[in-house]
Structures are given as C-alpha cells and as structure tokens.
Enzyme design. Structure first.
Site, PDB file in Angstrom:
ATOM      1  N   ASP A 154       3.567  -6.943   8.454  1.00 20.07           N
ATOM      2  CA  ASP A 154       2.777  -5.893   7.807  1.00 20.07           C
ATOM      3  C   ASP A 154       1.845  -5.228   8.803  1.00 20.07           C
ATOM      4  O   ASP A 154       1.783  -3.989   8.891  1.00 20.07           O
ATOM      5  CB  ASP A 154       1.973  -6.482   6.649  1.00 20.07           C
ATOM      6  CG  ASP A 154       1.184  -5.432   5.895  1.00 20.07           C
ATOM      7  OD1 ASP A 154       0.160  -4.963   6.420  1.00 20.07           O
ATOM      8  OD2 ASP A 154       1.579  -5.071   4.781  1.00 20.07           O
TER       9      ASP A 154
ATOM     10  N   ASP B 208       0.844  -1.194   0.000  1.00 19.72           N
ATOM     11  CA  ASP B 208       0.000   0.000   0.000  1.00 19.72           C
ATOM     12  C   ASP B 208       0.880   1.244   0.000  1.00 19.72           C
ATOM     13  O   ASP B 208       1.975   1.234  -0.542  1.00 19.72           O
ATOM     14  CB  ASP B 208      -0.961  -0.029   1.190  1.00 19.72           C
ATOM     15  CG  ASP B 208      -0.224   0.044   2.539  1.00 19.72           C
ATOM     16  OD1 ASP B 208       1.031   0.026   2.556  1.00 19.72           O
ATOM     17  OD2 ASP B 208      -0.905   0.124   3.579  1.00 19.72           O
TER      18      ASP B 208
ATOM     19  N   ASP C  15       0.432  -0.511  11.928  1.00 19.48           N
ATOM     20  CA  ASP C  15       0.044   0.043  13.227  1.00 19.48           C
ATOM     21  C   ASP C  15       1.091   1.021  13.739  1.00 19.48           C
ATOM     22  O   ASP C  15       0.756   2.075  14.307  1.00 19.48           O
ATOM     23  CB  ASP C  15      -0.147  -1.081  14.256  1.00 19.48           C
ATOM     24  CG  ASP C  15      -1.422  -1.876  14.040  1.00 19.48           C
ATOM     25  OD1 ASP C  15      -2.318  -1.385  13.308  1.00 19.48           O
ATOM     26  OD2 ASP C  15      -1.536  -2.988  14.601  1.00 19.48           O
TER      27      ASP C  15
END
Length: 359
Positions: free
Chosen positions: A332, A250, A337
């Site tokens: 990931d 992403d 986070d």
C-alpha cells in the site's frame, strides 16, 4: 481495557469483507492475470529502490524520532487523514500549506499544517487542547497562506468533530494520551484496531453491501501501520500480527492498482468516473448514475474499496509464493507513493470522488 481475544480479529473481518465484496461485485474486478503481472512489476520495482519501512521517516514532514511525541502526532494526523482531493484543476488554486518555504498539497498539507501549529506553540497533539478547540482555532491552524488560493481544507467541520470526539475519549479513558491506549493492546495490531473502532466512532468505517455489513477500517489500520513504520517494527511499534493488517482502501491506491492491471472497472463505471471528474470540477455534480460526487456507502464506492483490498491481498500472496516476505502495508505504501510520484502515468485513470471522513 483491551478487547477479548474472541473479538480481536478486526483485520480478518476486513479481509473477509473484501472477499465477499469481490465475489458479489458487478462493476469492479480483480483479474488474475493482472494481479500476477502487478506482483511481478511491484516486487521488481521495490527491490530496485530498496523500499522498506525506512521510507516513512525519510519524508521531511513525518517525525524523524520514534518517541512518545511521535505517537501522539501520528494519532492526530490519522484522525484527520481523509478527503484531500481537490475540485480545482489549477494546482495554484488548490488548498496549500507552506512550511519552511515549501508548498504542500493533499495529505502532506495536513502534515505541514500540524507541524506549523507545533512550531507556533499550539499544542495541537495534546488531547486537552484538541478536545475543546473551536472551529475558529482549527480554521487558523489549517489556514492556507497563499493569497491566490481560495480553496480551504475540505470538511473542516467534520475534522473538528473528529478531534473533539477522540480527544474527549482519550481524556476520559486513557489519561489524555493515545500512547496509553497503545500500551493496552499488548503488541497485537488487530487488538489495537479493534480498540480504536470500539472507542472512536469516527474510525468506524462500516457499510452495508448486498444485505450485510462490511468492515473496511482504513484509518484505524493505517494508524497501526504508521506506528509500526515510525518505530520500524521495534519497541512501541512491535506488533506480532502486523501482517494481518490489510491495504488501506482510499481513492489513490485503486488508481495505481488500475495502472498496474490488478483492478478493472466496467465500461459504465469507468465512463461515470471520467465524466464525474469533469462535472465536479465544473460545479455541476448530480447523483449516480448521473455524473457527480459518489456518495459514501454507494455500491460502486464499496466495490472499488473492497476490491482494492482484495487485489493487494492477492498481490501479496503471489509475492510470498515466490519466497519474498512482504505485507499489505508495504504494498500500500509503495503504491500510494508511486501514484503521487507519477501523476502523468495516472492522468488517464480517474479516481472516485467521495467526501467521507473514512478516507
């Protein structure tokens, strides 16, 4: 119908694509020294916090019960799990959804909007509803409820199309439930990824790079990972090959990888990304190499995403070599986070600004 074993290695294709991208990149790099240092830091931090799949259900917006309803919730959320970055610098002007007195932005605004709709009696997780929901219906579901916020959820029309497509396929082939599709994968994460990208075009995260197709499959893989995490690897979330799933490429995790030193950008790409953040937020976006939105499928975008997958794979290899079992999913989840929890540490590292249904 499940796919045949000969064609079920979707995540292996992603990893092979990432390696090919890494070997043929000119502006994004995975420095070995940085990978080793990142592996050391990440496992030390994960051990100190006791990070595990349990973290997934600890958030107030994710399902706290692993059941059939949770499976459908996860499928709808991951069908819409893309493009949450805002072009507003003022947090108070960014797209926001308030639920139970708490304001949510970014990815969590999607989860809050879905939960708000459920609370209002709207069957948003039922394929029979979202396969035919109108733009007006979904505009209401994803409305912001703060009077000073003018920004809407990005790519609403594309989200409507994704829901229509997936809902109709589920109704035609799987009795209207993703849970029925899940049963057909027979406990194989890779088979499920393959089935998802075969049946749903909006999950087909495939691009051309250096004359060949590369597969990245961010949303298809995170769909499997979310089910695995929700069920903590048991019952419907038990996948014998879950460790084959790669990192989910992403725009947020690459930022964290750069922070930890496992990803590097060339001076020209770094300058482009920094000036693009300013240009897009000033409304003066152009096309590369001029600052602005980076088009989906652009060489730089593919390099960033592919090298991120490869960096996480190398981090996993180093950690496993030390005798600690870990997979790319947990790395990931932790990196995402961490990036969200430490915005001050990320402030100097630009994200690439792309509007895409794939992430």
């Amino acid at each position: 119908m499940p796919v045949s074993a000969a064609h079920s290695a979707a995540s292996e294709r992603v990893l092979e694509s990432a390696h090919f991208i890494n070997k043929n990149s000119s502006d994004v790099f995975v420095p070995e020294a940085g990978v080793q240092q990142a592996a050391h830091e990440i496992i030390k931090r994960m051990k100190s916090t006791g990070y595990s799949t349990e973290e997934w259900k600890k958030h107030e917006l994710t399902p706290n019960t692993a059941d059939a309803a949770a499976i459908e919730w996860i499928f709808v959320v991951d069908t819409l799990n893309f493009s949450f970055w805002s072009d507003r610098t003022n947090k108070n002007e960014q797209y926001t959804v308030t639920l139970d007195g708490t304001e949510h932005r970014g990815y969590w605004s999607l989860c809050a909007a879905i939960n708000r709709a459920i609370n209002e009696g709207i069957p948003i997780t039922h394929a029979s509803y979202y396969a035919h929901a109108s733009l007006s219906d979904l505009s209401h579901i994803f409305r912001t409820d703060l009077p000073n916020v003018q920004e809407h959820i990005p790519m609403l029309a594309e989200r409507v199309q994704c829901l229509h497509e997936t809902g109709r396929v589920l109704l035609e082939k799987y009795g209207g439930k993703f849970a029925n599709m899940l049963k057909q994968c027979e406990g194989s994460a890779q088979t499920l990824v393959e089935m998802v990208v075969r049946d749903f075009a909006c999950y087909r995260d495939e691009h051309m790079f250096q004359g060949r197709r590369v597969d990245l499959y961010k949303r298809a893989q995170i769909l499997v990972a979310d089910i695995w995490a929700c069920f903590e690897g048991q019952k419907d979330g038990m996948f014998e090959d879950i460790d084959k799933i790669t990192m989910f490429a992403d725009y947020r995790v690459p930022q964290a990888l750069c922070h930890f030193g496992a990803l590097e950008y060339s001076p020209r790409l770094l300058e482009y990304l920094k000036t693009s953040e300013v240009a897009v937020r000033q409304g003066t976006s152009a096309s590369p190499p001029e600052p602005g939105l980076l088009p989906t499928g652009h060489k730089w975008e593919v390099e960033i995403r592919g090298n991120s997958i490869w960096a996480v794979e190398r981090i996993c290899q180093h950690i496993r070599a030390s005798g600690v079992h870990v997979n790319a999913i947990l790395i990931d989840f932790y990196m995402w986070d961490y990036a969200k929890a430490h915005p001050e540490a990320m402030a100097s590292i630009p994200i690439h600004l792309t509007r895409s249904i794939f992430y």
